[in-house]
Design an enzyme around this catalytic site. Sequence first.
Site, PDB file in Angstrom:
ATOM      1  N   ASP A 128       0.859  -1.189   0.000  1.00  0.00           N
ATOM      2  CA  ASP A 128       0.000   0.000   0.000  1.00  0.00           C
ATOM      3  C   ASP A 128       0.891   1.233   0.000  1.00  0.00           C
ATOM      4  OD1 ASP A 128      -2.030   1.891   0.339  1.00  0.00           O
ATOM      5  OD2 ASP A 128      -2.048   1.631   2.521  1.00  0.00           O
ATOM      6  N   THR A 171       2.728   9.355   2.349  1.00  0.00           N
ATOM      7  CA  THR A 171       3.768   9.478   3.360  1.00  0.00           C
ATOM      8  C   THR A 171       4.594   8.214   3.501  1.00  0.00           C
ATOM      9  OG1 THR A 171       2.404  11.051   4.599  1.00  0.00           O
ATOM     10  CG2 THR A 171       4.229  10.026   5.783  1.00  0.00           C
ATOM     11  N   VAL A 198       5.052   3.765   2.476  1.00  0.00           N
ATOM     12  CA  VAL A 198       4.676   2.557   1.756  1.00  0.00           C
ATOM     13  C   VAL A 198       4.633   1.434   2.780  1.00  0.00           C
ATOM     14  CG1 VAL A 198       5.182   0.978  -0.140  1.00  0.00           C
ATOM     15  CG2 VAL A 198       5.888   3.375  -0.305  1.00  0.00           C
ATOM     16  N   VAL A 199       3.496   0.768   2.884  1.00  0.00           N
ATOM     17  CA  VAL A 199       3.330  -0.337   3.824  1.00  0.00           C
ATOM     18  C   VAL A 199       3.391  -1.657   3.059  1.00  0.00           C
ATOM     19  CG1 VAL A 199       1.816  -1.422   5.519  1.00  0.00           C
ATOM     20  CG2 VAL A 199       1.927   1.077   5.368  1.00  0.00           C
ATOM     21  N   GLY A 203      -9.075   7.686  -5.157  1.00  0.00           N
ATOM     22  CA  GLY A 203      -7.818   7.065  -4.757  1.00  0.00           C
ATOM     23  C   GLY A 203      -7.983   5.577  -4.505  1.00  0.00           C
ATOM     24  N   ALA A 204      -6.954   4.817  -4.866  1.00  0.00           N
ATOM     25  CA  ALA A 204      -7.012   3.367  -4.721  1.00  0.00           C
ATOM     26  C   ALA A 204      -7.242   2.962  -3.270  1.00  0.00           C
ATOM     27  CB  ALA A 204      -5.717   2.740  -5.237  1.00  0.00           C
ATOM     28  N   ASP A 205      -6.625   3.671  -2.332  1.00  0.00           N
ATOM     29  CA  ASP A 205      -6.786   3.316  -0.928  1.00  0.00           C
ATOM     30  C   ASP A 205      -8.232   3.448  -0.469  1.00  0.00           C
ATOM     31  OD1 ASP A 205      -6.598   6.074  -1.302  1.00  0.00           O
ATOM     32  OD2 ASP A 205      -5.548   6.441   0.586  1.00  0.00           O
ATOM     33  N   ASP A 243     -10.377   7.720   7.458  1.00  0.00           N
ATOM     34  CA  ASP A 243      -9.011   7.226   7.272  1.00  0.00           C
ATOM     35  C   ASP A 243      -8.022   8.343   7.591  1.00  0.00           C
ATOM     36  OD1 ASP A 243      -6.656   6.026   6.547  1.00  0.00           O
ATOM     37  OD2 ASP A 243      -7.309   5.416   4.553  1.00  0.00           O
ATOM     38  N   THR A 299      -2.055  11.192   5.391  1.00  0.00           N
ATOM     39  CA  THR A 299      -1.542  12.528   5.097  1.00  0.00           C
ATOM     40  C   THR A 299      -2.712  13.509   5.049  1.00  0.00           C
ATOM     41  OG1 THR A 299       0.226  11.506   3.806  1.00  0.00           O
ATOM     42  CG2 THR A 299      -0.130  13.878   3.508  1.00  0.00           C
TER      43      THR A 299
END
Length: 259
Positions: free
Chosen positions: A6, A10, A12-13, A108-110, A130, A133
């Site tokens: 993901d 800010t 990348v997980v 946004g994909a998230d 959520d 950022t």
Amino acid sequence: MLLAIDAGNTNVVFALLDGREIKGRWRIATDPRRTGDEYAVWLMQLLAIRGIDRKQVDTVIISTVVPRALHNLEILCRHYFNVEPLIAGLGKADYAIDIDVDEPRSLGADRAVNAIAAHAKHGGDIIIVDFGTATTFDAIDFHGAYKGGIIAPGINLSLDALVGHTAKLPRIAIEVPKNSSVIGRNTEDQMLIGVFWGYVAMMEGLIARMRTQIGRPAKVIATGGLAVLFDEATDIFDSVDPDLTIEGLAILAERATAK
């Protein structure tokens, strides 16, 4: 095993999953200039510390809101895992939900992945908050359709603006104020009250307005790094789910591999 990536504005997980169970989770600062080789050096060491062989990874799915970061993440997957990654929202990993807004492709994909996970886990009408950022508020109806939402500055972004545009205000940490008074006795306390309780009031006010507009009972699901912190200060959340995005990516990957 599944590697879910993901890429946010800010961080990348990277999360390693066996089915829906998260076996490991790591994060690195988002930098579009970071090469696939650099990701590999960092990630392979972390996998080795956990005793995980990279050959155990047979599926990778990527969600990103930073288009410039995608290419190097794809290189990581192809060169070091020998896997062609699934991309959230594209091809076999299409969202397969109704995105009922004026410009569906701008979502946004998230946020789309969060909607998939929240609907699968909770059902009914849902509001997702959520903390990233930016802080986003998303409305998902009982059919699982994305109906729209709100984008507000993230609390750290707001604090950065406050400190960066004033000469004497110090940098402070975001935390729950030590007492319930909203009349601060020193500069630091006054800043924390303004940022923290101001943010709580903003959330509660916007969610109340969203619920009124939805017109039906709606569960409020909080996710993102600061969700747990704010859960201590308000009863507005029905559930706090820090791994909502990762769980949504796991669902997408399952659907994609079943096609």
